[in-house]
Motif scaffolding. Structure first.
Motif, PDB file in Angstrom:
ATOM      1  N   ASP A  28      85.514  44.411  18.111  1.00 49.14           N
ATOM      2  CA  ASP A  28      84.804  44.447  16.830  1.00 49.14           C
ATOM      3  C   ASP A  28      84.937  43.129  16.066  1.00 49.14           C
ATOM      4  O   ASP A  28      84.110  42.813  15.213  1.00 49.14           O
ATOM      5  CB  ASP A  28      85.321  45.585  15.950  1.00 49.14           C
ATOM      6  N   ASN A  29      85.986  42.359  16.391  1.00 46.71           N
ATOM      7  CA  ASN A  29      86.229  41.074  15.735  1.00 46.71           C
ATOM      8  C   ASN A  29      85.874  39.892  16.636  1.00 46.71           C
ATOM      9  O   ASN A  29      86.337  38.774  16.419  1.00 46.71           O
ATOM     10  CB  ASN A  29      87.694  41.003  15.285  1.00 46.71           C
ATOM     11  N   ASP A  58      87.113  35.945  10.977  1.00 45.81           N
ATOM     12  CA  ASP A  58      87.975  36.390   9.889  1.00 45.81           C
ATOM     13  C   ASP A  58      89.218  37.069  10.455  1.00 45.81           C
ATOM     14  O   ASP A  58      89.195  38.266  10.743  1.00 45.81           O
ATOM     15  CB  ASP A  58      87.190  37.344   8.981  1.00 45.81           C
ATOM     16  N   ASP A  60      91.838  37.790   8.866  1.00 44.24           N
ATOM     17  CA  ASP A  60      92.327  38.775   7.899  1.00 44.24           C
ATOM     18  C   ASP A  60      91.737  40.154   8.197  1.00 44.24           C
ATOM     19  O   ASP A  60      92.413  41.173   8.067  1.00 44.24           O
ATOM     20  CB  ASP A  60      91.992  38.365   6.466  1.00 44.24           C
ATOM     21  N   LYS A  61      90.465  40.190   8.612  1.00 45.05           N
ATOM     22  CA  LYS A  61      89.848  41.469   8.957  1.00 45.05           C
ATOM     23  C   LYS A  61      90.535  42.074  10.173  1.00 45.05           C
ATOM     24  O   LYS A  61      90.785  43.284  10.231  1.00 45.05           O
ATOM     25  CB  LYS A  61      88.349  41.312   9.221  1.00 45.05           C
ATOM     26  N   LEU A  62      90.882  41.248  11.162  1.00 49.24           N
ATOM     27  CA  LEU A  62      91.589  41.748  12.342  1.00 49.24           C
ATOM     28  C   LEU A  62      92.940  42.328  11.930  1.00 49.24           C
ATOM     29  O   LEU A  62      93.316  43.400  12.390  1.00 49.24           O
ATOM     30  CB  LEU A  62      91.770  40.655  13.387  1.00 49.24           C
ATOM     31  N   HIS A  63      93.667  41.605  11.065  1.00 49.95           N
ATOM     32  CA  HIS A  63      94.961  42.115  10.594  1.00 49.95           C
ATOM     33  C   HIS A  63      94.773  43.473   9.918  1.00 49.95           C
ATOM     34  O   HIS A  63      95.565  44.395  10.140  1.00 49.95           O
ATOM     35  CB  HIS A  63      95.629  41.127   9.628  1.00 49.95           C
ATOM     36  N   HIS A  64      93.744  43.604   9.104  1.00 50.19           N
ATOM     37  CA  HIS A  64      93.452  44.884   8.445  1.00 50.19           C
ATOM     38  C   HIS A  64      93.162  45.977   9.482  1.00 50.19           C
ATOM     39  O   HIS A  64      93.682  47.099   9.392  1.00 50.19           O
ATOM     40  CB  HIS A  64      92.276  44.733   7.479  1.00 50.19           C
ATOM     41  N   ASP A  65      92.338  45.650  10.474  1.00 50.48           N
ATOM     42  CA  ASP A  65      92.004  46.619  11.521  1.00 50.48           C
ATOM     43  C   ASP A  65      93.246  47.024  12.307  1.00 50.48           C
ATOM     44  O   ASP A  65      93.439  48.208  12.620  1.00 50.48           O
ATOM     45  CB  ASP A  65      90.945  46.046  12.465  1.00 50.48           C
ATOM     46  N   GLU A  68      95.311  49.459  10.321  1.00 52.92           N
ATOM     47  CA  GLU A  68      94.754  50.817  10.380  1.00 52.92           C
ATOM     48  C   GLU A  68      95.162  51.517  11.680  1.00 52.92           C
ATOM     49  O   GLU A  68      95.559  52.686  11.674  1.00 52.92           O
ATOM     50  CB  GLU A  68      93.233  50.778  10.253  1.00 52.92           C
TER      51      GLU A  68
END
Length: 91
Positions: A28-29, A58, A60-65, A68
């Motif tokens: 997804d990233n 991004d 940061d988006k991977l870290h967020h994913d 989760e």
């Protein structure tokens, strides 16, 4: 463009779906898995992956994913850029 790589480590209690959820977050990233090693030690799942982060827009988006997925499955997931990983593990 020069390939930029990172090391992903995953540790937790073995259960269905770990590889699927972690690799889905990577896909997804826009990150490709270059190499993967996983094993189960008694009830503990461990996995190391080398991933291509050249196309990542991004982190940061991977870290967020990953956060989760970690919460959902009770895992510890870390990602480090290869350069930093190599520097930290030199003897």
């Amino acid at each position: 463009m020069k390939q930029k790589r990172a090391v992903v480590s995953v540790v937790g209690k073995d259960q269905v779906g770990i590889i699927a959820k972690v690799t889905t977050a990577l896909a997804d990233n826009h990150m490709n898995v270059l190499d993967i090693s996983q094993t189960i030690l008694q009830d503990f799942f461990t996995m190391m992956m080398l991933v291509d982060v050249s196309e990542a827009k991004d982190l940061d988006k991977l870290h967020h994913d990953f956060d989760e997925v970690s919460k959902e499955l009770g895992l510890k997931i870390n990602i480090q850029l290869e350069d930093i990983f190599q520097t930290m593990h030199r003897i």
